[in-house]
Design an enzyme around this catalytic site. Sequence first.
Site, mmCIF file in Angstrom:
data_model
loop_
_atom_site.group_PDB
_atom_site.id
_atom_site.type_symbol
_atom_site.label_atom_id
_atom_site.label_comp_id
_atom_site.label_asym_id
_atom_site.label_seq_id
_atom_site.Cartn_x
_atom_site.Cartn_y
_atom_site.Cartn_z
ATOM 1 N N HIS A 269 -24.059 14.967 -112.122
ATOM 2 C CA HIS A 269 -24.100 16.311 -111.528
ATOM 3 C C HIS A 269 -23.909 17.347 -112.623
ATOM 4 O O HIS A 269 -23.638 16.993 -113.777
ATOM 5 C CB HIS A 269 -23.007 16.479 -110.468
ATOM 6 C CG HIS A 269 -21.607 16.395 -111.007
ATOM 7 N ND1 HIS A 269 -20.884 15.224 -111.061
ATOM 8 C CD2 HIS A 269 -20.786 17.338 -111.556
ATOM 9 C CE1 HIS A 269 -19.694 15.456 -111.591
ATOM 10 N NE2 HIS A 269 -19.596 16.733 -111.911
ATOM 11 N N HIS B 69 -20.402 15.423 -104.864
ATOM 12 C CA HIS B 69 -21.216 16.576 -105.268
ATOM 13 C C HIS B 69 -22.377 16.131 -106.144
ATOM 14 O O HIS B 69 -22.269 15.195 -106.933
ATOM 15 C CB HIS B 69 -20.428 17.702 -105.924
ATOM 16 C CG HIS B 69 -19.633 17.341 -107.163
ATOM 17 N ND1 HIS B 69 -19.107 16.109 -107.407
ATOM 18 C CD2 HIS B 69 -19.277 18.104 -108.225
ATOM 19 C CE1 HIS B 69 -18.449 16.128 -108.564
ATOM 20 N NE2 HIS B 69 -18.550 17.321 -109.078
ATOM 21 N N HIS C 113 -20.619 22.449 -117.188
ATOM 22 C CA HIS C 113 -20.719 21.101 -117.752
ATOM 23 C C HIS C 113 -21.808 20.270 -117.099
ATOM 24 O O HIS C 113 -22.219 20.539 -115.972
ATOM 25 C CB HIS C 113 -19.390 20.345 -117.664
ATOM 26 C CG HIS C 113 -18.980 19.929 -116.276
ATOM 27 N ND1 HIS C 113 -18.136 20.656 -115.492
ATOM 28 C CD2 HIS C 113 -19.288 18.837 -115.539
ATOM 29 C CE1 HIS C 113 -17.936 20.037 -114.339
ATOM 30 N NE2 HIS C 113 -18.626 18.925 -114.326
ATOM 31 N N HIS D 229 -9.034 15.153 -110.702
ATOM 32 C CA HIS D 229 -9.284 16.400 -109.976
ATOM 33 C C HIS D 229 -8.675 16.322 -108.583
ATOM 34 O O HIS D 229 -8.647 15.253 -107.970
ATOM 35 C CB HIS D 229 -10.784 16.610 -109.777
ATOM 36 C CG HIS D 229 -11.532 16.955 -111.005
ATOM 37 N ND1 HIS D 229 -11.216 18.014 -111.805
ATOM 38 C CD2 HIS D 229 -12.621 16.391 -111.576
ATOM 39 C CE1 HIS D 229 -12.078 18.080 -112.811
ATOM 40 N NE2 HIS D 229 -12.922 17.095 -112.702
ATOM 41 N N TYR E 228 -12.864 15.841 -119.958
ATOM 42 C CA TYR E 228 -13.822 16.852 -120.404
ATOM 43 C C TYR E 228 -13.779 16.986 -121.910
ATOM 44 O O TYR E 228 -12.695 16.987 -122.508
ATOM 45 C CB TYR E 228 -13.484 18.224 -119.817
ATOM 46 C CG TYR E 228 -13.824 18.383 -118.371
ATOM 47 C CD1 TYR E 228 -15.128 18.661 -117.978
ATOM 48 C CD2 TYR E 228 -12.849 18.275 -117.394
ATOM 49 C CE1 TYR E 228 -15.447 18.819 -116.640
ATOM 50 C CE2 TYR E 228 -13.162 18.430 -116.052
ATOM 51 C CZ TYR E 228 -14.462 18.710 -115.679
ATOM 52 O OH TYR E 228 -14.774 18.861 -114.369
ATOM 53 N N GLU F 152 -18.647 16.045 -119.117
ATOM 54 C CA GLU F 152 -17.603 15.315 -118.396
ATOM 55 C C GLU F 152 -18.045 13.874 -118.271
ATOM 56 O O GLU F 152 -19.235 13.611 -118.066
ATOM 57 C CB GLU F 152 -17.412 15.892 -116.979
ATOM 58 C CG GLU F 152 -16.393 15.110 -116.142
ATOM 59 C CD GLU F 152 -16.320 15.552 -114.669
ATOM 60 O OE1 GLU F 152 -17.383 15.861 -114.076
ATOM 61 O OE2 GLU F 152 -15.216 15.574 -114.123
#
Lengths: 109, 307
Positions: free
Chosen positions: B153, B199, B214, B246, B255, B265
């Site tokens: 993503h 996501h 990112h 997260h 990261y 990431e």
Amino acid sequence: MAEFQVFNRTTGDHFICQEGQSVLKAMEQLGMKCVPVGCRGGGCGFCKIRVLEGDFECGKMSKVHAPPDAVEKGEVLACRIYPLTDLTIECVPLPEAALAKQTTTKPLR
Amino acid sequence: MKKGVMRPGHVQIRVLDMGDAVKHYTDLLGLIETDRDDQGRVYLKAWSEVDKFSVVLREADEPGCDFMGFKVVDEAALNQLEKDLVDYGVEVEQVPAEELKDCGRRVRFTVPSGHAFELYADKKYTGKWGVSSVNPEAWPRGLQGMKAVRFDHALFYGPELAAVYDIFVNVLGFYLAEQVLDPEGTRVAQFLTVSMKEHDVAFIHHEEKGKFHHASFFLDTWEAVLRAADLISMTDTSIDIGPTRHGLTHGQTIYFFDPSGNRNEVFCGGDYHYPDHKPITWKAEDLGKAIFYHDRVLNERFLTVLT
């Protein structure tokens, strides 16, 4: 290996930078925080400084944050400059928007 | 996938120095170089991806992201989505087949946050790298560095999140999986999915248009994320933060930056999404925990350092 003195006129800090080492890396290795640290890759513009005295070599930097006319005036990114002599630098204030983000608790707004 | 948009397909990233960038994305991330073109662009893929490339690097004097592409199920869906975008008032640009090598025609459009996206239906199917499609072994030998499994993503920073939501959800058929709401109820972050992943693309509110936060690559395990962290130290690569977890999506993450300052990431885990799931909400007041679940404090870099 040669080493050079870097003097940050804005904060009064001195630190040693080895030949071939970037100013930002030298600062970070000594645990100092007198220049803001971002991507360390010449991309984000966070570590912008003005070199007042001294000679240096420059690596590649985003032209958005270090356009050629600014580089002429010594406005460069600390992560991408390598001293050839002792340097006197000063911090270049971040744009207001970025500063606001540093100090507010609602950084997404 | 209700409108035929299937998955993230590619991202084109601008880099300041191609040699340094290729070394980073291959030796460290473990992507595989699959081609180069006469513009000097370099094509890469992660080993588990079936198409020829998912990351395209372009040398430029300003880092950042040129565009992200989504693959749609077939040409009929592409035609319909193109019509739907135009009917919705989105200006579309035709990018001819082979502008990216071995990729079919692309429909490009820019959303109000200032980011360019593309839809396409065809790309050369090369199969997973290093394993057969018949009786495949568990994983290929010879992978480098972090052995990234797939491009997963991207996260973009920009304004007009509500207008971006309308295009992705109402026109392209994405679902809102997670969001951050401020005390007035304004959505300041939106995590959108077109799959079972938590996501496929995300946006965080930022005044300046078109910023790239990112590109993210999937790893199998927490152990692999820790190993990625080891490699970041071994190679003296610029780190942002991690390994950590997260709150948003609950993925386990680290990261770091490519040599041009674009953030990468690698992560594992994360929640799943079905179309009947209602959006998860995080409060902007608790943004520290939402983004970094362990520290519960934001590092300033995460919000302000962008390309």
